[in-house]
Each structure stands twice: as structure tokens, then as C-alpha cells.
Design a protein around this motif. Sequence first.
Motif, PDB file in Angstrom:
ATOM      1  N   UNK A 240      21.545   2.518 -31.304  1.00 41.88           N
ATOM      2  CA  UNK A 240      20.963   1.390 -32.023  1.00 41.88           C
ATOM      3  C   UNK A 240      20.130   0.596 -31.027  1.00 41.88           C
ATOM      4  N   UNK A 241      18.869   0.375 -31.365  1.00 36.02           N
ATOM      5  CA  UNK A 241      17.963  -0.352 -30.485  1.00 36.02           C
ATOM      6  C   UNK A 241      17.674  -1.713 -31.115  1.00 36.02           C
ATOM      7  N   UNK A 242      17.990  -2.760 -30.382  1.00 38.60           N
ATOM      8  CA  UNK A 242      17.818  -4.126 -30.863  1.00 38.60           C
ATOM      9  C   UNK A 242      16.369  -4.578 -30.693  1.00 38.60           C
ATOM     10  N   UNK A 243      15.981  -5.677 -31.357  1.00 41.47           N
ATOM     11  CA  UNK A 243      14.592  -6.152 -31.245  1.00 41.47           C
ATOM     12  C   UNK A 243      14.148  -6.433 -29.814  1.00 41.47           C
ATOM     13  N   UNK A 244      15.101  -6.793 -28.931  1.00 39.36           N
ATOM     14  CA  UNK A 244      14.727  -7.066 -27.547  1.00 39.36           C
ATOM     15  C   UNK A 244      14.681  -5.814 -26.684  1.00 39.36           C
ATOM     16  N   UNK A 245      14.907  -4.636 -27.294  1.00 38.88           N
ATOM     17  CA  UNK A 245      14.860  -3.379 -26.574  1.00 38.88           C
ATOM     18  C   UNK A 245      16.176  -2.936 -25.984  1.00 38.88           C
ATOM     19  N   UNK A 246      17.224  -3.752 -26.103  1.00 41.02           N
ATOM     20  CA  UNK A 246      18.535  -3.333 -25.607  1.00 41.02           C
ATOM     21  C   UNK A 246      19.074  -2.206 -26.480  1.00 41.02           C
ATOM     22  N   UNK A 247      19.869  -1.327 -25.870  1.00 38.82           N
ATOM     23  CA  UNK A 247      20.311  -0.097 -26.529  1.00 38.82           C
ATOM     24  C   UNK A 247      21.833  -0.038 -26.519  1.00 38.82           C
ATOM     25  N   UNK A 248      22.387   0.332 -27.675  1.00 35.21           N
ATOM     26  CA  UNK A 248      23.828   0.518 -27.790  1.00 35.21           C
ATOM     27  C   UNK A 248      24.107   1.863 -28.422  1.00 35.21           C
TER      28      UNK A 248
END
Length: 662
Positions: A240-248
Motif C-alpha cells: 500500500x502506497x500512501x499519498x506521501x510515497x511511504x510504503x507498507x
Amino acid sequence: MADELSATAPYEKQYETAQTHLRALHEPAFGRPSGLREAHVTRDGLRTVVTADVLDELEGLPRTALYTAQDGRFRQVSALGGSARSGRFSPDGHTLAFLADRAEKGVFQLHLQVDGRLGEAEAAPAVPGTVEYLHWSPDGSRILLGVAGLGADLSGGQGSGVNRRKVDDAPSWFPRIDGEVVQEAWRSLWTYTPGTGVLERLSPEGLNCWEAGWCGPDRVAAITSDGPTEDDWYNADLSLIEPDGSVRKLLSSEVQLGLPTGSPDGRWVSVAEAVCSDRWLVAGDLLLVDPGSGAVRRIDTRGTDVTRLEWIDDARLGYIGQRHLDSVAGIVRVGDGSVTEVLSMPHACGGATFHPDGAFTADGRVCTIEESYELPQQLVLIGPDGDQVLASIAHPGTDYLRSVAGTAEAITWNAPDGTEIEAILCTPDGEGPFPLVVNIHGGPIWAFRNTWSMRSAWVPLLVSRGYAVLNPNPRGSCGRGQGFAGLVVGDMGGADTHDYLSGIDALVERGVVDEARVGLIGASYGGYMSSWLVTQDRRIAAAVPIAPVTDWYSQGFTSNIAAWGNRFLDADPEQHGTRAHTRSPVLHASKARTPCLNVAGALDNCTPPGQAQEFHQALRAHGVPSALVIYPQEGHGVRSYPAQIDFLARMLDWFERYMPAD
């Protein structure tokens, strides 16, 4: 190139035969749509768009263009020149986004066409690379772009090699260099906001994004890996990639993951889990993942291997797939996991794609491309109130093919261990027994469906010359669940060997086939099995392996999917006596007596041309008739003209030389 089929009189005659056949089929449709795929529809079902191949002459590869169905006919909606594909309507239906290579051939960028606006579509700002796919956000405010660098690997289904080689523009002496992974090899995600014209990179550096889809209005679900090579895909995760580009990371699997997409409200992520032999050829189980807790729900799709996922709204998820030989579409209510099937038919749905495909309207109808061996492709809208044919590609050329290509029927038989094997048998007019060519599909995890020409130009051509063609789905094929598909893993060239041979036995016993005239043809894994079977059964009269693996040991050190091959063989090439050695046709060549026409593309990175060359030389060393044909501008298979004409001519000459029809 070593070739026993130089410009002899028989070859010249067969070249004329193949060329005349292809001209009769394609010439009436020069400049018109064929090879439909990527059907899309507005939510209200009133507007459609498809990608179509367009041949202007029998030269090179076809260009692609976008068409819509209007008043029962196809009308082009993209400008002439270059190629356009992947048309997708915005959620409100007012804007069509698509990809086109107008600025540079083969480099696709985003274009937008708005209702009521005069003129041609406008180009969005260019991304650094080529766009492979696009998806509108659920609220229609942004477009997600999957971007491949100009140097990224292509899968076998895409033709292998890379999407553009730097040496294409280099001097003739310039070397081919293979070493560190360069930035151009990576795949990334970008977003474009039509309202502001802002183009932004979403995925971080060092993360390779193979495919992706929106999860709510801001987040993105993606299949990701830490490396960009083709082998890296087989161990990729759902992230899952968040709007700020962080990845989980959300999910890992012992097999492969694909078709990621999230519900419009972001509550669920849907993904297919499947044992796969080729990237993007995903047919498997439907999983729902809660991005908050990570909990996974496995949905019962009634035995359907899912090949397409699309959220209709927050509560309904549409799926399309294959069950046995049938195309199936259904809708899952995510609240209770209940399933309602929209269609189940023996005709193929999806168009010129490897697997069933289509798109859903808001009221649950399915827009897809319907076809069969005897039915030219047609764009249809299918729902509870019946089927609506929107337009067809039928023309005098398809009439010609129907007149010479015989008929197709679904058949079954039992393998020696009792496993039922399904197939589609194409036969010419008249009574048998016929000479038989067994057409072996690639993968191995793929499957034949009842498609126009069986997706192979050689099938109707062979039937027109008096041959029956058997198109079997042995263990390892799609449409029978993951247990059936997984039977080939760790046993390639094992039990599936007898799935083919028992099919020949069954057709001989039924009086359909002349046992003295049985041949083999196949590409990729089909090329491997065409090579392998001639070392296991001496009754095979002729074989045409295309893009084969013949030596799993050398394949393990020369292919860009070497790790996949070793895993599917459950073999270590460094250990003597493992399947890398015992299942390699080249090491059994002394058992073969079958004349083989070995075909390869010089640009193939999946099954390098040395594989065909090894088997050719091994056969000749044992006195077996063999020819080697390597096409200098082809990759995984022979796709462009006039190389395809040449290949079909050589193929015909080979079979008619060693197992002529009456």
C-alpha cells in the motif's frame, strides 16, 4: 543461422501458399480494426472504447488504435498515425484518457479527450519512460500511471527482450552490455491531475512497481519488489502506497500476486493469488485484504480462476475469469461474500488477450469482446436482460477463414492416472482419420479457450491443408483451480508428458487420427514440450519447437527468468542428476528419431536462441533430420511480417514433407 530449408522449390511454393492465405484473411481489412482487446465502458453503458490492431499491409507489426461502437459499426476515436491504446473513461464518463506514442514511436504517454471540446486529444506532460497502463481515481480527480523506464524487461507474453535498447541508436560496432541494473530498468508510479496539470511521482526510488490500482481516492495498492528484473516479479508483494510515497507491505505469498485494486472507499484491497509462469498472466484465487488490520478473506468464485477485477462501488466487486473452458463473470457483495454470476459461456470473452477480460457498468452488466473459433470478434454488452452486440469485425477476410478453417469442438480424455484432460479439437471437413498436429500452449500455466484461430495463425492454416489440430489443457493449465495448476510445479516434463500422449492415444482409438501421421508444434513451454516429447515417444513424425527450452542447465545461466525455471523444476543446476539434467531434451537427443524444425528469435531473453541451437546440433549429431531457423529481429515468438509468412511457409513445408495430408 543453419538451415536445411534454403530457397528450394517446395519452400517457395509454401511461401506463396502462406502469403496467399494471409492476404485473403487480412487484405479486406487493411486499415480496419482487428485483434480487439481492452474493452471499456462508461458507467451508464452508453459509450464504449476498445483497442484494436490495425494492419495497413503485411509489413512489420500492426499499429493500434482506439475505436468506439456507434450504430452497429466501429468508429475510430484516436487520430491517424502512430499507435493508441488503453482507453479509459473517467468515472463521470465525460473524459477519455488513453495512451499514444505520437511523439516517439514505442514510447507511450497520456492523452485526454474531453466531450464537447473541438479538436484532437491533448497530451499530458510527458513522464520519463513509457506508460504501460492508467487508472482514474474513484473521484475522477487524478489518473494513476504505471511507467516503465526505457530499458525495462518485457515478459515472455510481451515478446521478451526490453522495451527499448540503447544500442538501437548506437553504431553497428557498439557492444551489448550486461552488468549493473540501470535506472532505466525500473518501473514507477506517477499521478496526473487534469484540473491543475500537475504531474507527480508517487512511488519512491528503489521500489519497482509491476502493476497498481487505486485504493480509495488517495492511496494505491501495488505489486512491488526491491528489484526490477523479470525474475524479481515472482517474489513480489502486495503493498500500500500512501499519498506521501511511504510504503507498507500488506501481503506476501508463496506463489504470485496480481490484479491489485481497492474499493472506492479504501476499505478493501482485492488481489488475485495464483501460481504463475509469466508476468501479467495471472489466473487464480480472489482475496480481499483489509488494509487496516491485514486480515485476508478468500472469496469462493465457484471454481473460477479470476483474471480481471473491477470495483463497481464500495459494496460490489466485479470479476472475470475462466472455469474449465468457459468464460465467467460475476459480482461479489463484499459484505457477506455472496456471488452472483453475470455470464458463463463456452465462447471466449476478452479479445486478443491471454485471459478473459472485460469491464462492468454501474448496473452490473459486462462489456467484453466475444469470439470463438468460428465467430469473429464482436463487442458485446451482457446483462440479465440479454446480450447486445454493439459491433463486429466480420468482413470478407473472416468469411474466407471460416470457409477453410473447419470446425472446433471441446473434447476430454483420461490420463493414465485417471486425471481428466480437456481440449479443443479443430478438424477439417470430411471423414477421418486425419493427420494430427498437437498444438501445445505456453506457460505452462496458461490455457486454451475457444478463440478465433485459437490465437495461433498456424491452426486454421494447418486445418485448411487437411490436418486436425488438438489444443490440449494438460495439468498445469488455468481454469481448473490452483490445485490443478500447481500439479506441474516441480514436475515439468513429468506427468504432463502423458497428458499429451494419452490424448493422441484417445483420438487414434476414436478413429479421428492416423497414428502414423502425428506432429507437434508449440512456443515457449510448448516449444519445450515439443522438444521433450520427441525424446519420449518415437511415433511423432515431425515437430516444430518454437522459442523452446531444451537444456535447463544452460537456461539456468542465460535466461532472464532462470530462477523461475529452477523453482518450477525444483532443481539445482549445479547438482548433477536433478531435473535440470534429467528433464532436458538435449540430454535425451539420442532417443529421438523425429525430424525437428527448431525456431527462435535472436532477441529472446526468456528462452535465448542458444536453446534451439543446442537441440538442433544434438539431433544432427545423432543423425536426426533437423533445421534451425533464427529470426534476427524477433524475440519470444515470431510476430512481425514478413517473418511470420516465412515461418508459416517453413512450418507447412516441414509437416507436408514428413507427414503429408491426403
